[in-house]
Design an enzyme around this catalytic site. Structure first.
Site, PDB file in Angstrom:
ATOM      1  N   TYR A 240      11.592 -15.339   7.049  1.00  0.00           N
ATOM      2  CA  TYR A 240      12.647 -14.453   7.546  1.00  0.00           C
ATOM      3  C   TYR A 240      12.030 -13.384   8.425  1.00  0.00           C
ATOM      4  O   TYR A 240      10.814 -13.219   8.505  1.00  0.00           O
ATOM      5  CB  TYR A 240      13.449 -13.848   6.394  1.00  0.00           C
ATOM      6  CG  TYR A 240      12.768 -12.696   5.674  1.00  0.00           C
ATOM      7  CD1 TYR A 240      13.041 -11.370   6.022  1.00  0.00           C
ATOM      8  CD2 TYR A 240      11.868 -12.915   4.633  1.00  0.00           C
ATOM      9  CE1 TYR A 240      12.424 -10.315   5.366  1.00  0.00           C
ATOM     10  CE2 TYR A 240      11.252 -11.869   3.965  1.00  0.00           C
ATOM     11  CZ  TYR A 240      11.530 -10.561   4.345  1.00  0.00           C
ATOM     12  OH  TYR A 240      10.919  -9.515   3.691  1.00  0.00           O
ATOM     13  N   CYS A 241      12.882 -12.645   9.113  1.00  0.00           N
ATOM     14  CA  CYS A 241      12.427 -11.539   9.961  1.00  0.00           C
ATOM     15  C   CYS A 241      13.599 -10.572  10.097  1.00  0.00           C
ATOM     16  O   CYS A 241      14.234 -10.233   9.110  1.00  0.00           O
ATOM     17  CB  CYS A 241      11.925 -12.055  11.310  1.00  0.00           C
ATOM     18  SG  CYS A 241      13.090 -13.135  12.179  1.00  0.00           S
TER      19      CYS A 241
END
Length: 284
Positions: A240-241
């Site tokens: 994720y980011c």
């Protein structure tokens, strides 16, 4: 066919590929949160000759979704791919002007929906210009409609419920949560958002740390980065980011070292922060 091609290769094969520019406009308001806008104006100012503009924000994402870059429906992705001239047997090469993660996002979507030959141009527009090659202005010629048929694979994305279940079970070195944001973003620095920081139990593996000073991706740096975190290269990570972009860059790097058992939390921190019931942590 490699998922990462160099400028010299593109020069030699440009007439044999569908070349897509997936650039977006990134806007920094100085608030710690980055805003985005579609990139057709930048494309019109200058792009690799023969490239077609792939609108990552409107056509290859769900424009009606709450968060930017949310994955489109299968029907929308198929229509967008056909609109830029992609056939089932096309070799698509994608680039962007901002470090390659946006190109990697489109690579992840197209590959995950059955396109067999899809690559990212290493270094993107910056590498093309650095090699002394010319740019073209304008919006280019309209592509003949393609015939690509989208066939989505399982496990491309997970939702917040699945991530929360993983957090509740504690850190798993075989299936870790990996945050692809820069370290300062992971720690929650430079932001006034009370829900700044990262998802608990996740480790920080910044996508930009895999880029050289010239903006080119070095996937062979990934095994050492994993070792520094106490992880092996055989993990099955959830990535994720901020909005699923840098995470796609990490997914590309994992693919290039032979690991395809990865998935992306699509809403990433945009969605996680928006739900006050979900825990966040700041700091290292």
């Amino acid at each position: 066919m490699s998922a990462l091609v160099e400028v010299d290769w593109l020069v030699a094969h440009k007439d044999q590929v569908v070349l897509l520019d997936a650039s977006v406009t990134r806007i920094d308001r100085g608030t710690g949160l980055t805003e985005f806008a579609p990139g057709p104006e930048g494309f019109a100012k200058g792009h690799i000759p023969g490239a077609r503009f792939a609108d990552l924000m409107q056509d290859f994402s769900d424009p009606s979704a709450r968060f930017s870059f949310t994955a489109p429906s299968v029907a929308q992705l198929q229509a967008a791919a056909r609109a830029v001239g992609i056939n089932d047997d096309s070799h698509v090469v994608i680039y962007d002007s901002l470090g390659g993660a946006y190109a990697a996002r489109l690579w992840y979507l197209l590959r995950g929906h059955g396109l067999r030959q899809v690559s990212v141009l290493n270094g993107g527009l910056q590498a093309w210009e650095a090699a002394g090659h010319p740019l073209e202005s304008g919006m280019g010629t309209e592509a003949a409609p393609g015939t690509f048929t989208a066939r989505p694979a399982e496990g491309l994305f997970v939702g917040a419920d699945e991530v929360m279940a993983q957090v509740s079970q504690g850190a798993d070195p075989a299936r870790p949560l990996l945050c692809a944001l820069r370290p300062e973003q992971y720690r929650g620095e430079g932001s006034s958002d009370p829900r700044r920081g990262h998802i608990p139990t996740s480790l920080n593996l910044p996508y930009p740390a895999l880029l050289g000073a010239d903006g080119r991706l070095d996937p062979q740096a990934l095994p050492q980065k994993l070792a520094d975190l106490g992880l092996s290269r055989d993990i099955r990570p959830v990535l994720y980011c901020g909005g699923g972009i840098n995470a796609a860059g990490l997914a590309l790097a994992f693919h290039l070292i032979g690991q395809d058992d990865v998935t992306i939390y699509d809403d990433s921190m945009s969605g996680w922060r928006a739900d006050p019931a979900l825990p966040v942590e700041a700091g290292a």
